[in-house]
Write a protein that holds these residues in place. Structure first.
Motif, PDB file in Angstrom:
ATOM      1  N   GLU A 118       0.876  -1.167   0.000  1.00 41.45           N
ATOM      2  CA  GLU A 118       0.000   0.000   0.000  1.00 41.45           C
ATOM      3  C   GLU A 118       0.911   1.214   0.000  1.00 41.45           C
ATOM      4  O   GLU A 118       2.105   1.095   0.256  1.00 41.45           O
ATOM      5  N   GLY A 119       0.358   2.370  -0.264  1.00 42.72           N
ATOM      6  CA  GLY A 119       1.225   3.532  -0.272  1.00 42.72           C
ATOM      7  C   GLY A 119       0.505   4.845  -0.387  1.00 42.72           C
ATOM      8  O   GLY A 119      -0.725   4.915  -0.380  1.00 42.72           O
ATOM      9  N   VAL A 120       1.317   5.868  -0.508  1.00 41.39           N
ATOM     10  CA  VAL A 120       0.832   7.229  -0.666  1.00 41.39           C
ATOM     11  C   VAL A 120       1.783   7.960  -1.606  1.00 41.39           C
ATOM     12  O   VAL A 120       2.985   7.724  -1.578  1.00 41.39           O
ATOM     13  N   VAL A 121       1.220   8.791  -2.470  1.00 42.51           N
ATOM     14  CA  VAL A 121       2.014   9.598  -3.387  1.00 42.51           C
ATOM     15  C   VAL A 121       2.073  10.998  -2.789  1.00 42.51           C
ATOM     16  O   VAL A 121       1.036  11.609  -2.540  1.00 42.51           O
ATOM     17  N   GLU A 122       3.294  11.486  -2.531  1.00 46.48           N
ATOM     18  CA  GLU A 122       3.474  12.779  -1.870  1.00 46.48           C
ATOM     19  C   GLU A 122       4.363  13.692  -2.700  1.00 46.48           C
ATOM     20  O   GLU A 122       5.356  13.245  -3.264  1.00 46.48           O
ATOM     21  N   TYR A 123       4.033  14.977  -2.711  1.00 47.42           N
ATOM     22  CA  TYR A 123       4.912  15.958  -3.346  1.00 47.42           C
ATOM     23  C   TYR A 123       6.165  16.114  -2.502  1.00 47.42           C
ATOM     24  O   TYR A 123       6.103  16.179  -1.286  1.00 47.42           O
ATOM     25  N   VAL A 124       7.326  16.133  -3.125  1.00 44.63           N
ATOM     26  CA  VAL A 124       8.591  16.409  -2.434  1.00 44.63           C
ATOM     27  C   VAL A 124       8.999  17.842  -2.710  1.00 44.63           C
ATOM     28  O   VAL A 124       9.495  18.539  -1.860  1.00 44.63           O
ATOM     29  N   GLY A 125       8.780  18.268  -3.905  1.00 40.10           N
ATOM     30  CA  GLY A 125       9.133  19.615  -4.325  1.00 40.10           C
ATOM     31  C   GLY A 125       8.714  19.799  -5.761  1.00 40.10           C
ATOM     32  O   GLY A 125       7.986  18.982  -6.319  1.00 40.10           O
ATOM     33  N   GLY A 126       9.191  20.851  -6.360  1.00 42.01           N
ATOM     34  CA  GLY A 126       8.813  21.147  -7.726  1.00 42.01           C
ATOM     35  C   GLY A 126       9.292  20.133  -8.739  1.00 42.01           C
ATOM     36  O   GLY A 126       8.725  20.003  -9.813  1.00 42.01           O
ATOM     37  N   MET A 127      10.336  19.389  -8.405  1.00 45.47           N
ATOM     38  CA  MET A 127      10.936  18.489  -9.387  1.00 45.47           C
ATOM     39  C   MET A 127      10.780  17.005  -9.056  1.00 45.47           C
ATOM     40  O   MET A 127      11.340  16.178  -9.754  1.00 45.47           O
ATOM     41  N   ALA A 128      10.052  16.666  -8.001  1.00 44.39           N
ATOM     42  CA  ALA A 128       9.969  15.248  -7.656  1.00 44.39           C
ATOM     43  C   ALA A 128       8.734  14.939  -6.814  1.00 44.39           C
ATOM     44  O   ALA A 128       8.175  15.811  -6.152  1.00 44.39           O
ATOM     45  N   THR A 129       8.347  13.689  -6.864  1.00 38.72           N
ATOM     46  CA  THR A 129       7.263  13.148  -6.060  1.00 38.72           C
ATOM     47  C   THR A 129       7.753  11.842  -5.453  1.00 38.72           C
ATOM     48  O   THR A 129       8.448  11.072  -6.095  1.00 38.72           O
ATOM     49  N   ARG A 130       7.384  11.601  -4.213  1.00 43.73           N
ATOM     50  CA  ARG A 130       7.804  10.393  -3.502  1.00 43.73           C
ATOM     51  C   ARG A 130       6.610   9.465  -3.350  1.00 43.73           C
ATOM     52  O   ARG A 130       5.534   9.888  -2.941  1.00 43.73           O
ATOM     53  N   ILE A 131       6.835   8.197  -3.676  1.00 45.27           N
ATOM     54  CA  ILE A 131       5.823   7.171  -3.453  1.00 45.27           C
ATOM     55  C   ILE A 131       6.299   6.362  -2.255  1.00 45.27           C
ATOM     56  O   ILE A 131       7.287   5.635  -2.343  1.00 45.27           O
ATOM     57  N   VAL A 132       5.633   6.528  -1.119  1.00 48.95           N
ATOM     58  CA  VAL A 132       5.993   5.793   0.093  1.00 48.95           C
ATOM     59  C   VAL A 132       5.245   4.472   0.052  1.00 48.95           C
ATOM     60  O   VAL A 132       4.028   4.436  -0.146  1.00 48.95           O
TER      61      VAL A 132
END
Length: 112
Positions: free
Chosen positions: A39-53
């Protein structure tokens, strides 16, 4: 619109789809290694990346970084990842940390 214009507008979408498929393979591999699902969550990291935890069925956690929120969300969909709105509550309770994480967190808190 010329065929050259069509090719340039289609190329970014094709590139994003290839990136999403590549990330999806990593998510699927993580799930397979950690109990068969994740399972997971998609989170903004900044203007140039997104983190999928990611949180595996066994409580292990990890992450993948995508170049955009759209690519991250698409990768999660391709991998069949159950998505949550945020990393709280039900999802956070499933995470199992090892002694390594506890020692690391204690070191950070103590200035180490």
């Amino acid at each position: 619109m010329s065929s050259a214009d069509t090719a340039t507008t289609a190329a970014p979408d094709a590139r994003a789809e290839r990136r999403a498929k590549r990330i999806a393979k990593h998510i699927e591999s993580f799930a397979k290694q950690h109990g068969g699902s994740a399972e997971g969550v998609v989170e903004y990291v900044g203007g140039m990346a997104t983190r999928i935890v990611l949180v595996g069925a066994d409580g292990s956690w990890g992450d993948q970084v995508a170049p955009s929120y759209a690519v991250g969300k698409r990768a999660a969909e391709l991998a069949g990842l159950k998505l949550h709105e945020d990393f709280e509550g039900e999802l956070a309770l499933k995470v199992r940390t090892s002694s390594y994480e506890w020692k690391r967190m204690a070191g950070i808190q103590l200035g180490g």
